[in-house]
Design an enzyme around this catalytic site. Structure first.
Site, PDB file in Angstrom:
ATOM      1  N   HIS A 195       0.857  -1.179   0.000  1.00 59.57           N
ATOM      2  CA  HIS A 195       0.000   0.000   0.000  1.00 59.57           C
ATOM      3  C   HIS A 195       0.898   1.235   0.000  1.00 59.57           C
ATOM      4  CE1 HIS A 195      -3.065  -2.846   1.012  1.00 59.57           C
ATOM      5  NE2 HIS A 195      -3.959  -1.951   1.381  1.00 59.57           N
ATOM      6  N   GLU A 198      -1.901   6.455  -0.878  1.00 58.26           N
ATOM      7  CA  GLU A 198      -3.318   6.691  -0.595  1.00 58.26           C
ATOM      8  C   GLU A 198      -3.375   7.861   0.384  1.00 58.26           C
ATOM      9  OE1 GLU A 198      -7.235   4.472   1.345  1.00 58.26           O
ATOM     10  OE2 GLU A 198      -5.222   3.904   1.963  1.00 58.26           O
ATOM     11  N   ASP A 276     -11.327  -3.347  -1.845  1.00 61.35           N
ATOM     12  CA  ASP A 276     -10.606  -3.019  -0.611  1.00 61.35           C
ATOM     13  C   ASP A 276     -11.207  -3.728   0.612  1.00 61.35           C
ATOM     14  OD1 ASP A 276      -8.705  -1.893   1.026  1.00 61.35           O
ATOM     15  OD2 ASP A 276      -9.273   0.177   0.682  1.00 61.35           O
TER      16      ASP A 276
END
Length: 343
Positions: A195, A198, A276
């Site tokens: 990740h 974001e 997600d």
């Protein structure tokens, strides 16, 4: 506004999901059923009360309730039931293949054995209606030593895991915090994702690529803040696993009309659409596709590209990848020919 033809196309086209946290698919109804089965006391009096609590202001407020929901997962059958519910739901959305994230540290910290977690999830993947593989994620708010200990626990189950990822809160936890454990995973032949971009800045994407040597970026929507990074991602065809409803729920974008998915695609990036944590963010795969196609100037050509990207960016074997891509192409060929069985 989405017309009926486009609605049918995005719902019925074959697709892969590359960014799904299996614990984030735990619906309130199943949380309550498992709590009752396991004698776990919840802080919420009803399914409706729990669902009403899904009013997140940021990633951390989401994670707080996410970890509370995971507290009902205690036995192998619990993990099996949760995973099977997701696989059945995804099959209904014409998902053909899923690469499922799971967070063992969320459970081992509560005293649940690692083997209980992985065996329940993996067994459901073998029994489920779609192709599914597992990516083990390290929680970035914990230490790298904790991640290394988790990797050691995972080694006897290496055949059940295709890769590793990095999730949980980005802020204050840059990718380079996990350099050693990712290098060890690379040596073991595991596929690498993380990740980044974001809540974190574009620099986190660069570090994930250059220091952790990841092959795919989860989220990555802030890459456009850096023209150089955007150009690099396009040139190297580094896939982004974009999660539109999640981005709105966590205030990455104020509204879906402001989402940058079209810009990502038009810049030549290998963007994909994913759910997600669907139980918390308002929808599974088709809900995400319908939301972006309703709000943004996306076309059937974009739909085909997103479907193809999802398989191209997957960690499937080349022959399986080719078969799924051929299925996508056949679907769109039939759709453009006006075959009413498809559209």
């Amino acid at each position: 506004m989405l017309n009926d033809q486009m609605r049918n196309i995005v719902q019925q086209m074959p697709k892969a999901e590359l960014h799904i946290h299996i614990e984030g698919s735990l619906e309130p109804e199943l949380i309550f059923a498992l709590a009752q089965r396991n004698g776990v006391s919840l802080a919420y009096g009803s399914v409706d009360e729990l669902r009403a609590a899904y009013a997140f202001s940021d990633l951390q407020s989401f994670l707080d309730i996410y970890y509370a929901g995971a507290s009902v997962l205690l036995k192998e059958q619990d993990f099996y039931d949760m995973t099977m519910a997701y696989l059945v739901r995804s099959h209904a959305d014409n998902v053909r293949h899923a690469e499922i994230f799971f967070d063992p540290q969320t459970h081992t910290a509560r005293g649940v054995p690692f083997e209980t977690v992985i065996n329940g999830i993996w067994r459901a993947c073998q029994d489920g209606p779609i192709s599914a593989t597992l990516i083990m994620c390290f929680l970035r708010h914990l230490s790298e030593d904790d991640a290394i200990a988790t990797l050691e626990e995972a080694l006897p189950f290496r055949d059940k895991i295709i890769g590793v990822g990095l999730d949980s809160s980005e802020r204050g936890h840059p990718p380079e915090k996990f350099t050693r454990v990712f290098e060890r995973c690379r040596q073991l032949g595991l596929r690498l994702v993380a990740h980044a971009g974001e809540e974190g800045p574009p620099a986190y994407i660069e570090t994930a690529l250059d220091v952790l040597n990841v092959e795919r970026i989860d989220h990555g929507v802030r890459c456009l803040e850096s023209p150089e990074l955007t150009a690099r991602l396009a040139k190297e065809q580094i896939a982004l696993t974009v999660c539109p409803l999640s981005n709105i729920k966590l205030r990455v974008f104020g509204e879906m009309e402001a989402h940058n998915l079209v810009t990502l695609l038009d810049a030549g990036l290998v963007a994909t659409v994913n759910s997600d944590d669907p139980a918390y963010f308002g929808g599974y795969m088709n809900d995400n596709f319908l939301a972006v196609f309703d709000a943004l100037p996306l076309t059937a050509a974009h739909a085909r590209q997103l479907a193809r990207n999802s398989f191209t960016a997957s960690f499937l074997a080349p022959e399986a990848k080719r078969a799924f891509l051929a299925e996508v192409d056949q679907f769109f060929a039939s759709a453009s020919a006006g075959n009413n069985a498809i559209i």
